[in-house]
Design an enzyme around this catalytic site. Structure first.
Site, PDB file in Angstrom:
ATOM      1  N   LYS A   1       0.838  -1.208   0.000  1.00  0.00           N
ATOM      2  CA  LYS A   1       0.000   0.000   0.000  1.00  0.00           C
ATOM      3  C   LYS A   1       0.871   1.255   0.000  1.00  0.00           C
ATOM      4  CE  LYS A   1      -3.692  -2.534   2.236  1.00  0.00           C
ATOM      5  NZ  LYS A   1      -4.656  -2.751   3.311  1.00  0.00           N
TER       6      LYS A   1
ATOM      7  N   GLN B   1      -4.522  -1.466   9.737  1.00  0.00           N
ATOM      8  CA  GLN B   1      -4.464  -2.809   9.148  1.00  0.00           C
ATOM      9  C   GLN B   1      -4.990  -3.856  10.129  1.00  0.00           C
ATOM     10  OE1 GLN B   1      -3.646  -3.273   5.971  1.00  0.00           O
ATOM     11  NE2 GLN B   1      -3.659  -5.485   5.928  1.00  0.00           N
TER      12      GLN B   1
ATOM     13  N   ASP C   1     -11.105   2.620   4.075  1.00  0.00           N
ATOM     14  CA  ASP C   1     -11.342   1.178   4.083  1.00  0.00           C
ATOM     15  C   ASP C   1     -12.832   0.856   3.947  1.00  0.00           C
ATOM     16  OD1 ASP C   1      -9.366  -0.741   4.240  1.00  0.00           O
ATOM     17  OD2 ASP C   1      -8.958  -0.363   6.361  1.00  0.00           O
TER      18      ASP C   1
HETATM   19  N1  L34 Z   1      -7.798  -2.485   7.449  1.00  0.00           N
HETATM   20  N2  L34 Z   1      -7.116  -4.626   6.926  1.00  0.00           N
HETATM   21  C1  L34 Z   1      -7.596  -3.439   6.525  1.00  0.00           C
HETATM   22  N3  L34 Z   1      -7.877  -3.162   5.227  1.00  0.00           N
HETATM   23  C2  L34 Z   1      -7.684  -4.109   4.270  1.00  0.00           C
HETATM   24  O1  L34 Z   1      -8.020  -3.859   2.997  1.00  0.00           O
HETATM   25  C3  L34 Z   1      -7.155  -5.343   4.641  1.00  0.00           C
HETATM   26  N4  L34 Z   1      -6.851  -6.337   3.720  1.00  0.00           N
HETATM   27  C4  L34 Z   1      -7.087  -7.729   4.075  1.00  0.00           C
HETATM   28  C5  L34 Z   1      -6.411  -7.972   5.433  1.00  0.00           C
HETATM   29  N5  L34 Z   1      -6.533  -6.853   6.358  1.00  0.00           N
HETATM   30  C6  L34 Z   1      -6.915  -5.608   5.994  1.00  0.00           C
HETATM   31  C7  L34 Z   1      -5.837  -6.257   2.827  1.00  0.00           C
HETATM   32  O2  L34 Z   1      -5.222  -5.233   2.606  1.00  0.00           O
HETATM   33  C8  L34 Z   1      -6.426  -8.451   2.919  1.00  0.00           C
HETATM   34  N6  L34 Z   1      -5.625  -7.461   2.238  1.00  0.00           N
HETATM   35  C9  L34 Z   1      -4.729  -7.718   1.166  1.00  0.00           C
HETATM   36  C10 L34 Z   1      -4.064  -6.699   0.518  1.00  0.00           C
HETATM   37  C11 L34 Z   1      -3.184  -6.952  -0.523  1.00  0.00           C
HETATM   38  C12 L34 Z   1      -2.954  -8.241  -0.928  1.00  0.00           C
HETATM   39  C13 L34 Z   1      -3.619  -9.275  -0.292  1.00  0.00           C
HETATM   40  C14 L34 Z   1      -4.492  -9.012   0.755  1.00  0.00           C
HETATM   41  C15 L34 Z   1      -1.980  -8.481  -2.034  1.00  0.00           C
HETATM   42  O3  L34 Z   1      -1.364  -7.582  -2.519  1.00  0.00           O
HETATM   43  N7  L34 Z   1      -1.767  -9.741  -2.433  1.00  0.00           N
HETATM   44  C16 L34 Z   1      -0.822 -10.102  -3.451  1.00  0.00           C
HETATM   45  C17 L34 Z   1       0.273 -10.976  -2.845  1.00  0.00           C
HETATM   46  C18 L34 Z   1       1.050 -10.276  -1.795  1.00  0.00           C
HETATM   47  C19 L34 Z   1       1.965 -11.196  -1.000  1.00  0.00           C
HETATM   48  O4  L34 Z   1       2.929 -11.714  -1.585  1.00  0.00           O
HETATM   49  O5  L34 Z   1       1.719 -11.398   0.191  1.00  0.00           O
HETATM   50  C20 L34 Z   1      -1.555 -10.847  -4.546  1.00  0.00           C
HETATM   51  O6  L34 Z   1      -1.096 -10.793  -5.677  1.00  0.00           O
HETATM   52  O7  L34 Z   1      -2.578 -11.468  -4.238  1.00  0.00           O
END
Ligand code: L34
Length: 302
Positions: A54, A98, A121
């Site tokens: 982010k 988060q 959010d």
């Molecule tokens: N307050 N908490 C708050 N807001 C959110 O919107 C989230 N979330 C969830 C968990 N807690 C939170 C996220 O940000 C899940 N989440 C999230 C964000 C980004 C990715 C996955 C979950 C993401 O970028 N995933 C990548 C892989 C990243 C890695 O290697 O770990 C993908 O390509 O899926």
């Protein structure tokens, strides 16, 4: 026939390009820079990875962006005071705490403390209510569901009258995406079913889905036989199932797996999102979109 792979990575990059131009224009014409703070409590590796993503994106877009790390043992009172500080800071248009938070902190209390007009959010009860009412009332759509809707629409699936089945009823994904897809209007107007751990015959419901959205957090839960041929499958699961050495950097990285058996499912579905590179990058990008919106609204632009 093999399904079309819906690349969240590519679609997110497109949206970020659009946002980057918008931010430049806001700076030039109005001298407004979107301000985002992400608060991370403790050292959960998944949370660190997401928050880093982010921050990186916010910097790329030219935001005024702050990463505020707090120790695992911060008191609830101190965290609430921190939120209040950012509520009062006119340079900050978006506040994100988060999740998950450590057990000694009441998550609800913290989310309720965020100014609803800085709640990028979309988790504050006021914004949850606005989303449920729908239409112009909705202000900040929660990022993951908003990203899912974009993926469905931008990959050309008709949502009007479609059978949408959502697997999972979390406040972050299941409940809000169900609400979004049943609203009257573009990119929605679907017939929505929500299934969960209390549902009988999970497979029967899934088999009916023209659009199947899976957010259960159970790796490989959805079997290929549950998928309607030609349907659109959105896999929201980001399960850490092990570690491997990165070919690029040589460092240890997480092995991620979705809630859907991807290799088998892609032979049946019409289109499917991969994990990683599907919904995840969209979540981050929609956060940026909400922050730009918040900055514009607070400056009275548009
Ligand atoms: N307050 N908490 C708050 N807001 C959110 O919107 C989230 N979330 C969830 C968990 N807690 C939170 C996220 O940000 C899940 N989440 C999230 C964000 C980004 C990715 C996955 C979950 C993401 O970028 N995933 C990548 C892989 C990243 C890695 O290697 O770990 C993908 O390509 O899926």
């Amino acid at each position: 026939m093999s399904a079309k792979i819906i690349s969240g990575k590519d679609i997110a990059a497109q949206i970020r390009e659009e946002l980057k131009k918008e931010v430049e224009e806001m700076k030039e014409k109005h001298n407004v820079i979107p301000g985002l703070v992400t608060i991370l409590v403790g050292e959960n590796p998944a949370s660190i990875s997401y928050v880093t993503g982010k921050q990186k994106t916010a910097h790329e877009l030219g935001f005024n962006s702050i990463q505020d790390d707090q120790p695992e043992d911060i008191s609830e009172e101190d965290l609430l005071a921190l939120v209040d500080k950012y509520n009062k800071d006119p340079q900050i248009h978006g506040i994100l705490v988060q999740l998950p938070l450590p057990k000694h902190i009441d998550e609800k209390k913290v989310l309720n403390a965020i100014d609803p007009d800085k709640d990028v959010d979309g988790f504050h009860p006021v914004n949850v209510g606005r989303l449920m009412i729908g239409g112009k009332e909705a202000k900040f759509l929660p990022c993951t569901p908003a990203g899912i809707q974009e993926l469905i629409v931008r990959s050309g699936f008709e949502t009007k009258g479609a059978e949408v089945v959502v697997v999972g009823r979390s406040n972050i994904v299941g409940k809000p995406i169900a609400n979004i897809m049943l609203q009257k209007g573009e990119g929605a107007n679907s017939t929505v079913t929500v299934v969960h751990t209390g549902t009988k015959n999970l497979d029967e419901h899934c088999k009916r889905a023209d659009i199947l959205i899976v957010a259960a957090g159970v790796p490989g839960l959805v079997k290929p036989e549950w998928i309607k041929p030609g349907s659109c499958v959105i896999d929201v699961g980001v399960n850490r199932v092990g570690e491997k050495k990165s070919e690029k950097t040589g460092k240890m990285i997480a092995i991620l797996r979705g809630d859907v058996d991807f290799e088998a499912a892609k032979e049946i579905a019409g289109a499917i999102t991969p994990v990683p590179g599907g919904v995840g990058p969209m979540t981050i990008t929609m956060l940026m979109k909400n922050t730009v919106k918040s900055a514009k609204t607070s400056a009275g632009i548009e």
